[in-house]
Design a protein around this motif. Structure first.
Motif, short mmCIF file in Angstrom:
data_model
loop_
_atom_site.label_atom_id
_atom_site.label_comp_id
_atom_site.label_asym_id
_atom_site.label_seq_id
_atom_site.Cartn_x
_atom_site.Cartn_y
_atom_site.Cartn_z
N ILE A 114 0.86 -1.18 0.00
CA ILE A 114 0.00 0.00 0.00
C ILE A 114 0.90 1.23 0.00
O ILE A 114 1.91 1.26 0.70
N ALA A 115 0.51 2.24 -0.77
CA ALA A 115 1.26 3.50 -0.79
C ALA A 115 0.36 4.64 -0.36
O ALA A 115 -0.78 4.74 -0.81
N LEU A 116 0.88 5.48 0.49
CA LEU A 116 0.22 6.72 0.88
C LEU A 116 1.02 7.86 0.28
O LEU A 116 2.25 7.84 0.32
N ILE A 117 0.36 8.85 -0.25
CA ILE A 117 1.05 10.02 -0.76
C ILE A 117 0.80 11.14 0.25
O ILE A 117 -0.34 11.49 0.53
N THR A 118 1.89 11.64 0.82
CA THR A 118 1.77 12.64 1.87
C THR A 118 2.49 13.93 1.48
O THR A 118 3.46 13.92 0.72
N ASP A 119 2.00 15.03 2.00
CA ASP A 119 2.47 16.37 1.66
C ASP A 119 3.81 16.68 2.31
O ASP A 119 4.02 16.43 3.50
N MET A 120 4.71 17.24 1.51
CA MET A 120 5.98 17.70 2.04
C MET A 120 6.30 19.07 1.42
O MET A 120 7.39 19.31 0.93
N ASP A 121 5.31 19.96 1.48
CA ASP A 121 5.52 21.31 0.97
C ASP A 121 6.19 22.21 2.01
O ASP A 121 6.71 23.25 1.67
N ARG A 122 6.15 21.78 3.24
CA ARG A 122 6.77 22.56 4.32
C ARG A 122 7.79 21.71 5.05
O ARG A 122 7.58 20.50 5.18
N PRO A 123 8.84 22.34 5.55
CA PRO A 123 9.80 21.56 6.34
C PRO A 123 9.12 20.99 7.58
O PRO A 123 8.16 21.54 8.10
N LEU A 124 9.65 19.87 8.06
CA LEU A 124 9.08 19.22 9.25
C LEU A 124 9.30 20.06 10.48
O LEU A 124 10.21 20.77 10.64
#
Length: 124
Positions: A114-124
């Protein structure tokens, strides 16, 4: 009650594999990282991708990632595909393509993937 997490093992070895398997049986999950022993050809393939300007090739990225997941021996694979300005896959379309290729590879070798696509537009 506060429980300390299990100690990590520094390198993949048969001893680390035993610790990993014991933790999965006890806790139900384990988070591990790779070592050079898990997929020794990957470093050479990455170097080849670098000199041939194919670092961004989705099929080659998928093969690199999935070779390690499959070599680790998991029956089920959960992939977190990052998407955005802080990620390797900057567009949603590219993230979806990468996720689809990796899930297909996993399923072809008999792994529930299973793959989830998660947002990385901002630094953690």
């Amino acid at each position: 009650m506060i429980r300390r997490p299990p100690r990590s093992t520094p390198l993949y070895s048969s001893a680390a594999s035993d610790v990993y398997k014991r933790q999965v049986k006890t806790v139900g999950a384990s988070v591990i990282g790779q070592s050079g022993n898990l997929d020794p050809a990957d470093k050479k393939l990455y170097a080849l991708r670098d000199v041939t300007a194919t670092v961004e090739s989705i099929p080659l990225i998928a093969c690199s990632i999935m070779s390690k997941k499959i070599a680790a021996g998991s029956d089920c694979i959960l992939l977190d595909v990052k998407c955005g300005s802080g990620a390797f896959m900057e567009t949603l379309d590219d993230a979806i393509k990468l996720a689809e290729v990796m899930v297909s590879i996993g399923e072809k070798v008999g792994r529930k993937t299973i793959a989830l696509i998660t947002d990385m537009d901002r630094p953690l």
